[in-house]
Design a protein around this motif. Structure first.
Motif, short mmCIF file in Angstrom:
data_model
loop_
_atom_site.label_atom_id
_atom_site.label_comp_id
_atom_site.label_asym_id
_atom_site.label_seq_id
_atom_site.Cartn_x
_atom_site.Cartn_y
_atom_site.Cartn_z
N PHE A 274 5.58 -3.68 6.42
CA PHE A 274 6.96 -3.67 5.94
C PHE A 274 7.11 -4.56 4.71
O PHE A 274 7.68 -4.15 3.70
CB PHE A 274 7.92 -4.14 7.04
CG PHE A 274 9.33 -4.32 6.56
CD1 PHE A 274 10.12 -3.22 6.29
CD2 PHE A 274 9.86 -5.58 6.39
CE1 PHE A 274 11.43 -3.38 5.84
CE2 PHE A 274 11.16 -5.75 5.95
CZ PHE A 274 11.95 -4.65 5.67
N VAL A 275 6.60 -5.77 4.78
CA VAL A 275 6.71 -6.69 3.64
C VAL A 275 5.97 -6.13 2.43
O VAL A 275 6.48 -6.16 1.31
CB VAL A 275 6.19 -8.08 4.02
CG1 VAL A 275 6.10 -8.98 2.81
CG2 VAL A 275 7.07 -8.71 5.09
N GLY A 276 4.78 -5.60 2.64
CA GLY A 276 4.03 -5.02 1.53
C GLY A 276 4.74 -3.85 0.88
O GLY A 276 4.83 -3.77 -0.35
N PHE A 277 5.27 -2.95 1.68
CA PHE A 277 5.98 -1.80 1.14
C PHE A 277 7.31 -2.22 0.51
O PHE A 277 7.74 -1.63 -0.47
CB PHE A 277 6.21 -0.74 2.23
CG PHE A 277 5.09 0.22 2.37
CD1 PHE A 277 5.21 1.51 1.89
CD2 PHE A 277 3.90 -0.14 2.96
CE1 PHE A 277 4.18 2.42 2.01
CE2 PHE A 277 2.86 0.75 3.08
CZ PHE A 277 2.99 2.04 2.60
N TYR A 278 7.96 -3.25 1.07
CA TYR A 278 9.22 -3.73 0.50
C TYR A 278 8.99 -4.30 -0.90
O TYR A 278 9.73 -3.99 -1.83
CB TYR A 278 9.84 -4.79 1.42
CG TYR A 278 11.21 -5.24 0.99
CD1 TYR A 278 12.31 -4.43 1.22
CD2 TYR A 278 11.40 -6.46 0.37
CE1 TYR A 278 13.58 -4.83 0.83
CE2 TYR A 278 12.65 -6.87 -0.03
CZ TYR A 278 13.75 -6.06 0.21
OH TYR A 278 14.99 -6.45 -0.19
N VAL A 279 7.97 -5.12 -1.03
CA VAL A 279 7.63 -5.68 -2.34
C VAL A 279 7.25 -4.56 -3.31
O VAL A 279 7.67 -4.56 -4.48
CB VAL A 279 6.51 -6.73 -2.22
CG1 VAL A 279 5.98 -7.14 -3.57
CG2 VAL A 279 7.01 -7.94 -1.45
N ALA A 280 6.47 -3.60 -2.85
CA ALA A 280 6.08 -2.48 -3.71
C ALA A 280 7.30 -1.67 -4.14
O ALA A 280 7.38 -1.23 -5.28
CB ALA A 280 5.08 -1.58 -2.98
N ALA A 281 8.26 -1.48 -3.24
CA ALA A 281 9.47 -0.72 -3.59
C ALA A 281 10.31 -1.48 -4.61
O ALA A 281 10.89 -0.87 -5.52
CB ALA A 281 10.30 -0.45 -2.34
N LEU A 282 10.36 -2.80 -4.49
CA LEU A 282 11.11 -3.58 -5.48
C LEU A 282 10.42 -3.56 -6.84
O LEU A 282 11.08 -3.48 -7.88
CB LEU A 282 11.26 -5.02 -5.00
CG LEU A 282 12.18 -5.24 -3.80
CD1 LEU A 282 12.18 -6.70 -3.40
CD2 LEU A 282 13.59 -4.77 -4.10
N LEU A 283 9.10 -3.63 -6.85
CA LEU A 283 8.35 -3.63 -8.11
C LEU A 283 8.31 -2.25 -8.75
O LEU A 283 8.29 -2.15 -9.98
CB LEU A 283 6.94 -4.15 -7.89
CG LEU A 283 6.81 -5.62 -7.49
CD1 LEU A 283 5.36 -5.97 -7.22
CD2 LEU A 283 7.40 -6.53 -8.55
N ALA A 284 8.29 -1.21 -7.94
CA ALA A 284 8.16 0.16 -8.46
C ALA A 284 9.48 0.69 -9.01
O ALA A 284 9.49 1.69 -9.72
CB ALA A 284 7.63 1.10 -7.39
N ARG A 285 10.59 0.08 -8.66
CA ARG A 285 11.91 0.45 -9.16
C ARG A 285 12.21 1.94 -9.07
O ARG A 285 12.25 2.65 -10.07
CB ARG A 285 12.08 -0.04 -10.58
CG ARG A 285 12.07 -1.53 -10.67
CD ARG A 285 12.67 -2.00 -11.96
NE ARG A 285 12.76 -3.45 -11.89
CZ ARG A 285 12.33 -4.25 -12.84
NH1 ARG A 285 11.80 -3.75 -13.92
NH2 ARG A 285 12.45 -5.54 -12.72
N GLY A 286 12.35 2.42 -7.86
CA GLY A 286 12.77 3.80 -7.65
C GLY A 286 11.64 4.78 -7.40
O GLY A 286 11.90 5.93 -7.08
#
Length: 93
Positions: free
Chosen positions: A4-16
């Protein structure tokens, strides 16, 4: 929780480019895979990401549209199933 934390950070960095539905799914699959151990988490994550990459390349070749939407959820679910199967069958990694 790690997925969850890894995907959350990736979602914030990937911006959409990575939806929060995938983030929530990662939380659920991480809990299921965590029940079977770290090997299952590793196999499930790697298999899901690799499968998603293969499908994305196939869609890119077929449509020639670099902005085509390819949902990651189905690949994550198949990867998690492979991780659970590998852990249940006792496949040595």
């Amino acid at each position: 929780m790690v997925l969850f934390v890894g995907f959350y950070v990736a979602a914030l960095l990937a911006r959409g480019m990575l939806g929060f539905g995938d983030v929530k799914l990662a939380l659920l699959l991480g809990a299921v895979l965590g029940w079977f151990g770290w090997d299952a988490v590793g196999v499930g994550l790697v298999a899901g990401v690799v499968l998603h990459g293969l499908v994305a390349v196939g869609v890119l070749v077929r449509t020639r549209d670099p902005k085509a939407d390819v949902p990651m959820g189905p690949a994550l679910i198949v990867g998690a199933a492979l991780g659970v199967a590998a852990a249940t069958l006792g496949v040595p990694w």
